[in-house]
Write an enzyme that holds these catalytic residues in place. Structure first.
Site, PDB file in Angstrom:
ATOM      1  N   SER A  15       0.546  -1.054   0.213  1.00 54.62           N
ATOM      2  CA  SER A  15      -0.192  -0.209   0.183  1.00 54.62           C
ATOM      3  C   SER A  15       0.721   1.571  -0.133  1.00 54.62           C
ATOM      4  CB  SER A  15      -0.958   0.103   1.403  1.00 54.62           C
ATOM      5  OG  SER A  15      -0.257   0.028   2.277  1.00 54.62           O
ATOM      6  N   ARG A  64      21.231 -16.296   2.146  1.00 57.89           N
ATOM      7  CA  ARG A  64      20.843 -14.465   1.514  1.00 57.89           C
ATOM      8  C   ARG A  64      22.302 -13.961   0.409  1.00 57.89           C
ATOM      9  NH1 ARG A  64      18.221 -12.049   5.492  1.00 57.89           N
ATOM     10  NH2 ARG A  64      18.713 -13.714   7.086  1.00 57.89           N
ATOM     11  N   ARG A  90      12.237  -8.660   4.204  1.00 57.61           N
ATOM     12  CA  ARG A  90      13.996  -9.440   4.236  1.00 57.61           C
ATOM     13  C   ARG A  90      15.096  -8.448   5.015  1.00 57.61           C
ATOM     14  NH1 ARG A  90      13.421 -14.604   4.385  1.00 57.61           N
ATOM     15  NH2 ARG A  90      15.931 -14.363   3.649  1.00 57.61           N
ATOM     16  N   ASN A 106      14.162   3.666   4.494  1.00 51.14           N
ATOM     17  CA  ASN A 106      12.423   3.013   4.839  1.00 51.14           C
ATOM     18  C   ASN A 106      11.367   2.998   6.447  1.00 51.14           C
ATOM     19  OD1 ASN A 106      11.277  -0.391   5.824  1.00 51.14           O
ATOM     20  ND2 ASN A 106      12.642   0.149   7.625  1.00 51.14           N
ATOM     21  N   HIS A 108       8.559   2.915   9.375  1.00 46.26           N
ATOM     22  CA  HIS A 108       8.256   1.875   9.808  1.00 46.26           C
ATOM     23  C   HIS A 108       7.593   2.495  10.740  1.00 46.26           C
ATOM     24  CE1 HIS A 108       9.269  -1.716  12.994  1.00 46.26           C
ATOM     25  NE2 HIS A 108       9.698  -0.736  13.833  1.00 46.26           N
ATOM     26  N   THR A 140      20.745   1.768   8.078  1.00 48.21           N
ATOM     27  CA  THR A 140      22.176   1.188   8.324  1.00 48.21           C
ATOM     28  C   THR A 140      22.458  -0.020   8.584  1.00 48.21           C
ATOM     29  OG1 THR A 140      21.807   1.733  10.636  1.00 48.21           O
ATOM     30  CG2 THR A 140      23.011   3.313   9.050  1.00 48.21           C
ATOM     31  N   GLU A 142      21.767  -2.032  10.603  1.00 49.41           N
ATOM     32  CA  GLU A 142      21.778  -2.319  12.628  1.00 49.41           C
ATOM     33  C   GLU A 142      20.068  -1.566  11.303  1.00 49.41           C
ATOM     34  OE1 GLU A 142      21.438  -0.831  16.850  1.00 49.41           O
ATOM     35  OE2 GLU A 142      23.461   0.209  15.369  1.00 49.41           O
ATOM     36  N   GLU A 173       1.319   7.178   6.545  1.00 52.36           N
ATOM     37  CA  GLU A 173       2.438   6.039   5.427  1.00 52.36           C
ATOM     38  C   GLU A 173       2.304   6.983   4.425  1.00 52.36           C
ATOM     39  OE1 GLU A 173       3.386   2.650   6.851  1.00 52.36           O
ATOM     40  OE2 GLU A 173       2.647   2.552   8.561  1.00 52.36           O
TER      41      GLU A 173
HETATM   42  C1  GRF Z   1       3.977  -0.789   7.206  1.00 54.49           C
HETATM   43  O1  GRF Z   1       3.421  -1.318   8.536  1.00 54.49           O
HETATM   44  C2  GRF Z   1       5.611  -0.298   7.055  1.00 54.49           C
HETATM   45  O2  GRF Z   1       5.305   0.567   7.980  1.00 54.49           O
HETATM   46  C3  GRF Z   1       6.254  -1.790   7.441  1.00 54.49           C
HETATM   47  O3  GRF Z   1       5.494  -2.706   6.662  1.00 54.49           O
HETATM   48  C4  GRF Z   1       4.025  -2.526   6.524  1.00 54.49           C
HETATM   49  C5  GRF Z   1       3.637  -2.179   4.643  1.00 54.49           C
HETATM   50  O4  GRF Z   1       2.908  -1.959   4.527  1.00 54.49           O
HETATM   51  N1  GRF Z   1       7.676  -1.405   6.992  1.00 54.49           N
HETATM   52  P1  GRF Z   1       2.156  -2.335   2.969  1.00 54.49           P
HETATM   53  O5  GRF Z   1       3.420  -3.298   2.321  1.00 54.49           O
HETATM   54  O6  GRF Z   1       3.306  -0.489   2.277  1.00 54.49           O
HETATM   55  O7  GRF Z   1       0.490  -1.744   3.004  1.00 54.49           O
END
Ligand code: GRF
Length: 213
Positions: A15, A64, A90, A106, A108, A140, A142, A173
């Site tokens: 999404s 990996r 991953r 990324n 989160h 990074t 980590e 998001e």
């Molecule tokens: C979201 O919660 C994002 O914060 C996390 O993974 C989820 C991804 O959702 N990294 P989508 O696949 O973008 O709907």
């Protein structure tokens, strides 16, 4: 105007990827959508949109590293300015993270550095948090670490479940990820000494906001 190439990595619904595509950011070219999961709903959505899609199934590789070499081979064809992780499930090794240092971002679903890893909403509720949110950061080596680019704080309601919180967080998001990508490719946001600054606005409250619901 020269468009900047970006590559988006997904694993599932995608999404966030959809929100980036739908934002039609003027000076970017979405060169490739890559999924490690052949069953990713996001991959099908992107194919239907006529986007350049690739499936690199991690199960097809013994290690990996072998999987990441294939990923790198695919990504490097597009010489991307940014590699956008959008629900890519991953863990990426040092090899990959160092190769694209300061180029991978990324999103989160927590206010990092709180709740690194999975099940962030469930853990925030168990903890009795009153506020949660989402964070976009440079990647990074980590896990869920790296310079924070933008955050949105989201109040937790008394009757919230992990599901309602997830749904509400995703809505934010979807707003913030395209904006951050736009600001990064236009060099409005810059990384200096391990921190991200807004070059345009001295006091930028747009990338670090508390949304009242
Ligand atoms: C979201 O919660 C994002 O914060 C996390 O993974 C989820 C991804 O959702 N990294 P989508 O696949 O973008 O709907």
């Amino acid at each position: 105007m020269n468009k900047k190439n970006i590559v988006i990595l997904i694993s599932g619904i995608g999404s966030n990827m959809q929100s980036i595509v739908n934002a039609n950011i003027s000076n970017i070219n979405i060169s490739a959508i890559i999924s490690n999961n052949p069953k990713s709903e996001g991959l099908i959505w992107a194919q239907n949109k006529g986007l350049n899609t690739f499936c690199i199934n991690h199960n097809d590789f013994q290690t990996r590293q072998a999987f990441e070499y294939e990923l790198i081979k695919c990504i490097d064809k597009f010489n991307p300015t940014l590699i956008v992780l959008a629900g890519f499930k991953r863990i990426l090794s040092d090899l990959f993270c160092n190769k694209y240092l300061n180029k991978i971002i990324n999103i989160h679903p927590s206010l990092l550095p709180a709740f690194v890893g999975l099940n962030t909403h469930k853990r925030a509720l168990e903890y009795g948090c009153k506020i949660t949110g989402c964070t976009i950061h440079f990647v990074t080596c980590e896990l869920d670490n790296g310079p924070i680019i933008a955050q949105i704080a989201i109040p937790i309601k008394a009757n919230d479940s992990a599901d309602t919180l997830n749904k509400r967080t995703l809505e934010y998001e979807h707003q913030i990820y395209p904006k951050v990508i736009n600001d990064l490719v236009n060099d409005h946001l810059i990384l200096k000494d391990g921190k991200v600054f807004n070059k345009i606005k001295v006091n930028d409250f747009n990338t670090s906001v508390l949304i009242n619901i």
